[in-house]
Design an enzyme around this catalytic site. Structure first.
Site, PDB file in Angstrom:
ATOM      1  N   ASN A  50       3.548  12.875  41.660  1.00  0.00           N
ATOM      2  CA  ASN A  50       3.334  12.257  42.980  1.00  0.00           C
ATOM      3  C   ASN A  50       4.201  11.029  43.209  1.00  0.00           C
ATOM      4  OD1 ASN A  50       1.766  11.952  45.506  1.00  0.00           O
ATOM      5  ND2 ASN A  50       1.036  10.077  44.513  1.00  0.00           N
ATOM      6  N   GLY A  86      11.651   6.469  49.026  1.00  0.00           N
ATOM      7  CA  GLY A  86      12.985   6.463  49.630  1.00  0.00           C
ATOM      8  C   GLY A  86      12.871   6.703  51.118  1.00  0.00           C
ATOM      9  N   SER A 124       7.505  16.666  51.029  1.00  0.00           N
ATOM     10  CA  SER A 124       7.350  15.906  52.276  1.00  0.00           C
ATOM     11  C   SER A 124       7.748  16.788  53.454  1.00  0.00           C
ATOM     12  CB  SER A 124       8.279  14.682  52.245  1.00  0.00           C
ATOM     13  OG  SER A 124       8.329  14.071  53.518  1.00  0.00           O
ATOM     14  N   ASN A 161      12.282  18.667  58.054  1.00  0.00           N
ATOM     15  CA  ASN A 161      12.704  17.994  59.284  1.00  0.00           C
ATOM     16  C   ASN A 161      14.181  17.606  59.194  1.00  0.00           C
ATOM     17  OD1 ASN A 161      10.146  18.139  60.335  1.00  0.00           O
ATOM     18  ND2 ASN A 161       9.585  16.031  59.848  1.00  0.00           N
ATOM     19  N   TYR A 183      16.557  10.968  51.015  1.00  0.00           N
ATOM     20  CA  TYR A 183      15.138  11.307  50.837  1.00  0.00           C
ATOM     21  C   TYR A 183      14.883  12.766  51.236  1.00  0.00           C
ATOM     22  CZ  TYR A 183      10.037  10.978  51.300  1.00  0.00           C
ATOM     23  OH  TYR A 183       8.677  11.175  51.182  1.00  0.00           O
ATOM     24  N   THR A 209      -0.759   5.461  53.734  1.00  0.00           N
ATOM     25  CA  THR A 209      -0.673   4.845  52.404  1.00  0.00           C
ATOM     26  C   THR A 209       0.054   3.514  52.581  1.00  0.00           C
ATOM     27  OG1 THR A 209       1.475   5.824  51.949  1.00  0.00           O
ATOM     28  CG2 THR A 209      -0.465   7.118  51.305  1.00  0.00           C
TER      29      THR A 209
HETATM   30  N1  LIG Z   1       2.743   8.446  52.980  1.00  0.00           N
HETATM   31  C1  LIG Z   1       3.410   9.400  53.623  1.00  0.00           C
HETATM   32  O1  LIG Z   1       3.398   9.469  54.865  1.00  0.00           O
HETATM   33  C2  LIG Z   1       4.179  10.444  52.832  1.00  0.00           C
HETATM   34  C3  LIG Z   1       4.718  11.510  53.533  1.00  0.00           C
HETATM   35  C4  LIG Z   1       5.414  12.494  52.842  1.00  0.00           C
HETATM   36  C5  LIG Z   1       5.546  12.403  51.463  1.00  0.00           C
HETATM   37  N2  LIG Z   1       5.011  11.346  50.800  1.00  0.00           N
HETATM   38  C6  LIG Z   1       5.183  11.326  49.344  1.00  0.00           C
HETATM   39  O2  LIG Z   1       3.923  11.044  48.748  1.00  0.00           O
HETATM   40  C7  LIG Z   1       4.119  10.424  47.479  1.00  0.00           C
HETATM   41  C8  LIG Z   1       3.293   9.176  47.420  1.00  0.00           C
HETATM   42  O3  LIG Z   1       3.778   8.307  48.439  1.00  0.00           O
HETATM   43  P1  LIG Z   1       2.911   7.129  49.073  1.00  0.00           P
HETATM   44  O4  LIG Z   1       2.988   7.250  50.535  1.00  0.00           O
HETATM   45  O5  LIG Z   1       1.592   7.039  48.394  1.00  0.00           O
HETATM   46  O6  LIG Z   1       3.877   5.937  48.666  1.00  0.00           O
HETATM   47  P2  LIG Z   1       3.523   4.483  48.117  1.00  0.00           P
HETATM   48  O7  LIG Z   1       4.826   3.747  48.106  1.00  0.00           O
HETATM   49  O8  LIG Z   1       2.374   3.929  48.861  1.00  0.00           O
HETATM   50  O9  LIG Z   1       3.100   4.834  46.639  1.00  0.00           O
HETATM   51  C9  LIG Z   1       4.066   5.360  45.759  1.00  0.00           C
HETATM   52  C10 LIG Z   1       3.507   5.324  44.381  1.00  0.00           C
HETATM   53  O10 LIG Z   1       4.547   5.731  43.486  1.00  0.00           O
HETATM   54  C11 LIG Z   1       4.578   4.804  42.421  1.00  0.00           C
HETATM   55  N3  LIG Z   1       5.950   4.716  41.909  1.00  0.00           N
HETATM   56  C12 LIG Z   1       7.071   4.373  42.593  1.00  0.00           C
HETATM   57  N4  LIG Z   1       8.122   4.337  41.745  1.00  0.00           N
HETATM   58  C13 LIG Z   1       7.633   4.633  40.508  1.00  0.00           C
HETATM   59  C14 LIG Z   1       8.209   4.731  39.228  1.00  0.00           C
HETATM   60  N5  LIG Z   1       9.521   4.497  39.023  1.00  0.00           N
HETATM   61  N6  LIG Z   1       7.404   5.062  38.182  1.00  0.00           N
HETATM   62  C15 LIG Z   1       6.092   5.276  38.369  1.00  0.00           C
HETATM   63  N7  LIG Z   1       5.472   5.204  39.561  1.00  0.00           N
HETATM   64  C16 LIG Z   1       6.247   4.874  40.612  1.00  0.00           C
HETATM   65  C17 LIG Z   1       4.148   3.487  43.008  1.00  0.00           C
HETATM   66  O11 LIG Z   1       3.663   2.642  41.993  1.00  0.00           O
HETATM   67  C18 LIG Z   1       3.046   3.924  43.967  1.00  0.00           C
HETATM   68  O12 LIG Z   1       1.804   4.041  43.298  1.00  0.00           O
HETATM   69  C19 LIG Z   1       5.634  10.194  47.353  1.00  0.00           C
HETATM   70  O13 LIG Z   1       6.208  11.235  46.597  1.00  0.00           O
HETATM   71  C20 LIG Z   1       6.117  10.254  48.807  1.00  0.00           C
HETATM   72  O14 LIG Z   1       7.478  10.611  48.902  1.00  0.00           O
HETATM   73  C21 LIG Z   1       4.334  10.363  51.453  1.00  0.00           C
END
Ligand SMILES: NC(=O)c1ccc[n+]([C@@H]2O[C@H](COP(=O)([O-])OP(=O)(O)OC[C@H]3O[C@@H](n4cnc5c(N)ncnc54)[C@H](O)[C@@H]3O)[C@@H](O)[C@H]2O)c1
Length: 193
Positions: free
Chosen positions: A31, A35, A85, A90, A98, A132
């Site tokens: 997870n 980016g 994602s 898109n 990303y 998030t």
């Molecule tokens: N929030 C959204 O709208 C959304 C949409 C599509 C995809 N995503 C994907 O969901 C996943 C979680 O995203 P989120 O929104 O919770 O982001 P966030 O930035 O709120 O959380 C990201 C998490 O990844 C961890 N992380 C980042 N770099 C790291 C590393 N080098 N080693 C270990 N942990 C690391 C951070 O500590 C954090 O807990 C990601 O893969 C993101 O691309 C999120």
């Protein structure tokens, strides 16, 4: 455990310690990621920025699979879920690193399903805009209103919405499903126009 997924020794230690302390690994959720965010203007960023997208979103999860799948196969069960994602499908400006890296996740998962079966299944969940820390840092009421224009279920996602799809892939209820990507997005697209 603390683990920087960009550091190989951290990944090796994570897997070794988990197997030693818990006796095995049967579920892996890749997870950690990030980016994009519309900040990837190709004339303002470096190739290292793009490399980081791929290292964080693709290579770290691929490496964890390589480390855990032998343990899963030995125990006869494994379920792996990547977070991809909506950006993987898109097309938007300033998202090439990303978006490209998340598209690579979808196709990597589809191919690895053939390497890991029959004991281990691998799938991906593609969130739409989900509340998030990452999203809250850029969200305004105007942006939210625009995002909801093409979203049949008139709200943004929550972590629980995404976790529900992950639970489906992680549990034996999906035992004949592998190599797939499911989008959890309120039925639409939270684009910025
Ligand atoms: N929030 C959204 O709208 C959304 C949409 C599509 C995809 N995503 C994907 O969901 C996943 C979680 O995203 P989120 O929104 O919770 O982001 P966030 O930035 O709120 O959380 C990201 C998490 O990844 C961890 N992380 C980042 N770099 C790291 C590393 N080098 N080693 C270990 N942990 C690391 C951070 O500590 C954090 O807990 C990601 O893969 C993101 O691309 C999120």
């Amino acid at each position: 455990m603390e683990c920087n997924v960009l550091k190989d020794d951290n990944l090796v230690n994570l897997v070794d310690t988990t197997v030693k302390e818990l006796g095995g690994i049967h579920i892996l959720i890749n997870n950690a990621g990030g980016g994009g965010g519309g900040r990837e203007n190709p004339f303002k960023i470096s190739v290292d920025d793009i490399k980081r997208d791929y290292e964080l979103n693709v290579f770290s999860g691929w490496r964890l699979c390589q480390l855990v799948v032998p343990h899963m196969k030995k125990d006869g069960y494994g379920a792996i879920v990547f977070t991809t994602s909506m950006s993987s499908v898109n097309k938007s400006p300033n998202m090439s690193g990303y978006g490209g890296s998340k598209a690579a996740v979808n196709h990597t998962v589809a191919n690895l399903a053939h390497d890991f079966g029959p004991e281990v299944r691998i799938n991906a969940v593609g969130p739409g805009a989900t509340r998030t820390a990452a999203l809250e840092s850029v969200l305004t009421p105007e942006i939210e209103e625009t995002m909801l224009k093409h979203t049949p279920i008139k709200r943004l996602g929550t972590a629980d919405d995404i976790a529900g799809a992950m639970l489906y892939f992680a549990s034996p209820i999906s035992e004949w499903v592998s190599g797939q990507t499911i989008f959890v997005n309120g039925g639409g697209q939270q684009t910025l126009e």
